[in-house]
Scaffold this active site. Sequence first.
Site, PDB file in Angstrom:
ATOM      1  N   HIS A  93      42.813  33.299  43.713  1.00 23.22           N
ATOM      2  CA  HIS A  93      43.299  34.678  43.817  1.00 23.22           C
ATOM      3  C   HIS A  93      44.041  34.910  45.139  1.00 23.22           C
ATOM      4  O   HIS A  93      44.145  36.049  45.595  1.00 23.22           O
ATOM      5  CB  HIS A  93      42.129  35.653  43.682  1.00 23.22           C
ATOM      6  N   HIS A 129      49.092  36.450  42.571  1.00 25.74           N
ATOM      7  CA  HIS A 129      48.313  35.633  41.633  1.00 25.74           C
ATOM      8  C   HIS A 129      48.163  36.337  40.292  1.00 25.74           C
ATOM      9  O   HIS A 129      48.268  37.558  40.174  1.00 25.74           O
ATOM     10  CB  HIS A 129      46.935  35.323  42.215  1.00 25.74           C
ATOM     11  N   ASP A 134      45.705  36.992  37.012  1.00 28.68           N
ATOM     12  CA  ASP A 134      44.330  37.006  36.503  1.00 28.68           C
ATOM     13  C   ASP A 134      44.350  36.788  34.996  1.00 28.68           C
ATOM     14  O   ASP A 134      45.071  37.489  34.266  1.00 28.68           O
ATOM     15  CB  ASP A 134      43.655  38.357  36.770  1.00 28.68           C
ATOM     16  N   HIS A 167      38.461  35.766  34.031  1.00 27.90           N
ATOM     17  CA  HIS A 167      38.069  36.288  35.335  1.00 27.90           C
ATOM     18  C   HIS A 167      36.889  37.259  35.218  1.00 27.90           C
ATOM     19  O   HIS A 167      36.019  37.315  36.092  1.00 27.90           O
ATOM     20  CB  HIS A 167      39.277  36.983  35.965  1.00 27.90           C
ATOM     21  N   HIS A 220      39.997  46.092  35.413  1.00 28.89           N
ATOM     22  CA  HIS A 220      40.094  44.669  35.065  1.00 28.89           C
ATOM     23  C   HIS A 220      39.515  44.423  33.666  1.00 28.89           C
ATOM     24  O   HIS A 220      40.121  43.715  32.844  1.00 28.89           O
ATOM     25  CB  HIS A 220      39.319  43.815  36.076  1.00 28.89           C
ATOM     26  N   GLU A 264      48.652  40.436  40.515  1.00 31.01           N
ATOM     27  CA  GLU A 264      48.319  41.173  41.733  1.00 31.01           C
ATOM     28  C   GLU A 264      48.973  40.527  42.954  1.00 31.01           C
ATOM     29  O   GLU A 264      49.383  39.372  42.929  1.00 31.01           O
ATOM     30  CB  GLU A 264      46.801  41.209  41.917  1.00 31.01           C
TER      31      GLU A 264
END
Length: 219
Positions: free
Chosen positions: A58, A62, A64, A68, A170, A182
């Site tokens: 992360h 990056h 996700d 995650h 998330h 992000e």
Amino acid sequence: MMERNHNLSKINKIFDISLPLGPRTAAYPGDPKVCLERISEVENGDLYSLSRLTLSTHSGTHLDYPAHFIPGGACSEDYGADSCMLEVHVVDWTENAETVLRRLEAANPAPGEGVLLRLPDGIRNRPEDVAVVSPVTLPVARWCVERKLQLVGINALSIEEDGSGAFPVHRELLGNGVLILEGLWLEEVAEGRYGLLCCPLRLEGAEASPVRALLFEGG
């Protein structure tokens, strides 16, 4: 999804919206910092120069994946190269979530496209100047899910509204197959529609990966 025959000769401008990775790169609280250590150096008489890179999945800019936060969720190897090529809409986050929802409606992203949210207090003048907490709320996340978007990005290290530890944004996005991008650098990018290329490392079984993210106009 972006057309495979995208004409690169017609691209007007390319924006690198990735953070540089190095000791100044901000890390989410508790995550390891980036460490790039030279372990051999030709200038010191070694046969070749060689560096050791230590970082989290992360780090910096990056991507996700569902794994995650979602048990049994898809991870890096479940996505092909085409998943990191798509059309996106850059939308400024102004005032509050209700205002942003109206701006998202006006942008009118199609299913399979993405949105990149630019916070006024996100990553700004320096790569290490990162807002960890964002104002993204569950209604915004649910709107993105209902639109069947492929990806939601933000110029902060976390897309969460607060530090409660529950990570509802998330879970809403990743639980419905929406990837999260992000750590974006959007300082020099205007609102509008772009092509996005965000290539992750070809990791096996990873829940996230650093990426080199590029926006381009035209084509």
